[in-house]
Design a protein around this motif. Sequence first.
Motif, short mmCIF file in Angstrom:
data_model
loop_
_atom_site.label_atom_id
_atom_site.label_comp_id
_atom_site.label_asym_id
_atom_site.label_seq_id
_atom_site.Cartn_x
_atom_site.Cartn_y
_atom_site.Cartn_z
N PHE A 25 -87.80 7.41 43.45
CA PHE A 25 -87.71 6.80 42.14
C PHE A 25 -88.12 5.34 42.28
O PHE A 25 -87.95 4.74 43.33
N GLU A 29 -80.95 8.54 35.90
CA GLU A 29 -81.81 9.64 36.34
C GLU A 29 -81.70 9.89 37.85
O GLU A 29 -81.47 11.04 38.26
N HIS A 47 -80.07 13.18 39.78
CA HIS A 47 -80.79 13.89 40.84
C HIS A 47 -79.91 14.06 42.08
O HIS A 47 -79.91 15.14 42.70
#
Length: 349
Positions: free
Chosen positions: A337, A317, A321
């Motif tokens: 994150f 993830e 990004h």
Amino acid sequence: MPQRDELIDRLPDAPRAPTMADVARLAGVSTATVSHYLSGRPDLLARMGSDVRERVRSAVDALGYVNNKTARHLRIQRTERICVLLPQLGIPYADRIAKDVDDVARSRGYSAIIVTAQSLEEWRRVIAEVEGGLADGIIGDADGFTEEELADLFGDGSRLGKAHLVLHANADPKGFSVINYDRRSALRLALEHLGSSGRRRIAYLENITNRANPRAQMVRDYVAQSSDMQLVAMVQCASSRARAAEVARDLAGRPTRPDAILVESDFSAVTVIEELQRAGIDVPRDIAVIGCGNAEEGYYANPRLTTIGPTAISLAEPAAHLFDRIQNKAAVPPSRFVLPWTLIVRDSG
């Protein structure tokens, strides 16, 4: 499939060096379709039927077309490369970072450049090379850097021309995105667990590094503040299994052995267990062993390795990004994150 000469005869005006437009004409598709095929991106290839892919492949082979990536990079103003900056390779956590980023890079039509660097000077050099055109962005594990050192490297992020994603225990996103993880809190849990289990003589095997190690310092501070714990050894050896084995043999042969060994690598922790067992030492009855990283090898060790680490390791993830920021930086703001670390108690400690 027609022979190459027959296919070229259909293109009497084609230059000697075939172009993407030649491939498109021969395959009966658009140049955009050829470009999508040549990118190798799974998402783009999936939109093309198998017959279209085969026609483009056949035309490329027949014409001997070679994709000019340099020209493409100049045209799109990107290198289609990402730089993965790690303190070292050969440890589970770093290797998993490299694999996750490489998987996402491939899905976006990018390639990953793996670089190792530890010192501020090495980081400055790599950042300068990326800003100068080596890659379109960086994902880097800044473990051990202080907030002041990060400010020295990145400022507030406004001077950086490329997208950056930094792994760090507690840094805030300031023009660059961050992945926060707190190994020190997990390590504290490990020390508390050892203390509550009656372990008093602690050995700490840290990675070989030229930098200050905040985890090693935390162990020193924790033991110093404890009324009944003693730090009997602290050795830089965990990033070399051979060196960790030597240290384990030395500790096993001491008149007063440690009753717990913390190792900054699951791979080396498994090696330490094996060396202790060869010396006739029972793990964990005589000496408890705790690793770091939650690598699969530790789960299948005998006894199963107690460790600290993330319960689920995936940087897919945050890596996605980063690529979103590379491709549309103005519309994708920096983000935070979190990759939590914890103590995973098994059989070895």
